[in-house]
Design a protein around this motif. Structure first.
Motif, PDB file in Angstrom:
ATOM      1  N   ALA A 101       0.744  -1.527  -0.356  1.00  0.00           N
ATOM      2  CA  ALA A 101       0.551  -0.086   0.148  1.00  0.00           C
ATOM      3  C   ALA A 101       0.630   1.276  -0.160  1.00  0.00           C
ATOM      4  N   ILE A 102       1.751   1.226   0.295  1.00  0.00           N
ATOM      5  CA  ILE A 102       2.557   2.687   0.995  1.00  0.00           C
ATOM      6  C   ILE A 102       3.612   2.229  -1.258  1.00  0.00           C
ATOM      7  N   LYS A 103       3.846   3.540  -1.397  1.00  0.00           N
ATOM      8  CA  LYS A 103       4.429   3.316  -2.389  1.00  0.00           C
ATOM      9  C   LYS A 103       4.672   4.901  -2.681  1.00  0.00           C
ATOM     10  N   ALA A 104       5.369   4.808  -4.062  1.00  0.00           N
ATOM     11  CA  ALA A 104       6.166   6.055  -3.318  1.00  0.00           C
ATOM     12  C   ALA A 104       5.238   7.472  -4.228  1.00  0.00           C
ATOM     13  N   LYS A 105       5.830   8.689  -4.397  1.00  0.00           N
ATOM     14  CA  LYS A 105       5.105   9.254  -4.895  1.00  0.00           C
ATOM     15  C   LYS A 105       5.727  10.300  -5.470  1.00  0.00           C
ATOM     16  N   PRO A 106       5.269  10.637  -6.578  1.00  0.00           N
ATOM     17  CA  PRO A 106       6.348  11.608  -7.520  1.00  0.00           C
ATOM     18  C   PRO A 106       6.493  13.213  -6.703  1.00  0.00           C
ATOM     19  N   PRO A 107       7.830  13.513  -7.115  1.00  0.00           N
ATOM     20  CA  PRO A 107       7.995  15.052  -6.555  1.00  0.00           C
ATOM     21  C   PRO A 107       7.122  15.917  -7.106  1.00  0.00           C
ATOM     22  N   GLN A 108       6.977  16.727  -6.035  1.00  0.00           N
ATOM     23  CA  GLN A 108       5.937  18.043  -6.128  1.00  0.00           C
ATOM     24  C   GLN A 108       6.367  19.197  -6.755  1.00  0.00           C
ATOM     25  N   THR A 109       5.179  20.134  -7.351  1.00  0.00           N
ATOM     26  CA  THR A 109       5.744  20.870  -8.634  1.00  0.00           C
ATOM     27  C   THR A 109       5.758  22.032  -7.280  1.00  0.00           C
ATOM     28  N   PRO A 110       6.345  22.897  -7.929  1.00  0.00           N
ATOM     29  CA  PRO A 110       6.944  24.219  -6.650  1.00  0.00           C
ATOM     30  C   PRO A 110       5.458  24.744  -6.434  1.00  0.00           C
ATOM     31  N   GLU A 111       4.614  24.464  -7.606  1.00  0.00           N
ATOM     32  CA  GLU A 111       2.854  25.537  -6.849  1.00  0.00           C
ATOM     33  C   GLU A 111       2.366  23.891  -5.814  1.00  0.00           C
ATOM     34  N   GLN A 112       2.317  22.881  -6.029  1.00  0.00           N
ATOM     35  CA  GLN A 112       1.740  22.212  -5.330  1.00  0.00           C
ATOM     36  C   GLN A 112       2.227  22.137  -3.883  1.00  0.00           C
ATOM     37  N   ALA A 113       3.784  22.324  -3.403  1.00  0.00           N
ATOM     38  CA  ALA A 113       4.837  22.472  -2.594  1.00  0.00           C
ATOM     39  C   ALA A 113       3.851  23.543  -1.766  1.00  0.00           C
TER      40      ALA A 113
END
Length: 78
Positions: free
Chosen positions: A27-39
């Motif tokens: 169930a634990i999956k690596a998340k893709p990096p956030q964009t600066p706006e998402q961060a």
């Protein structure tokens, strides 16, 4: 001697009441990096949540202080 008192039962995910370690790991999956706006949005959301929690704690602290003062005044009148 080595007999069972009842028939073996099938253990399902629902009957266990907890997850097995391999289910948790899958169930634990690596998340893709956030964009600066998402961060930025995530950071602002975290700040809002922290401020809301601090406000709630402060209101409760003040409510307790007022109640203690009312108890003190009421007990001094007795």
């Amino acid at each position: 001697m080595d007999s069972l008192a009842s028939q073996p039962s099938l253990v399902t995910h629902e009957s266990r009441g907890y997850q097995m370690i391999d289910e948790v790991i899958s169930a634990i999956k690596a998340k893709p990096p956030q964009t600066p706006e998402q961060a930025r949005v995530a950071s602002l959301q975290n700040q809002k949540d922290a401020a809301s929690k601090a406000l709630k704690l402060e209101r409760n602290r003040q409510k307790i202080k007022r109640a203690q003062q009312q108890i003190s005044v009421a007990s001094s009148k007795i």
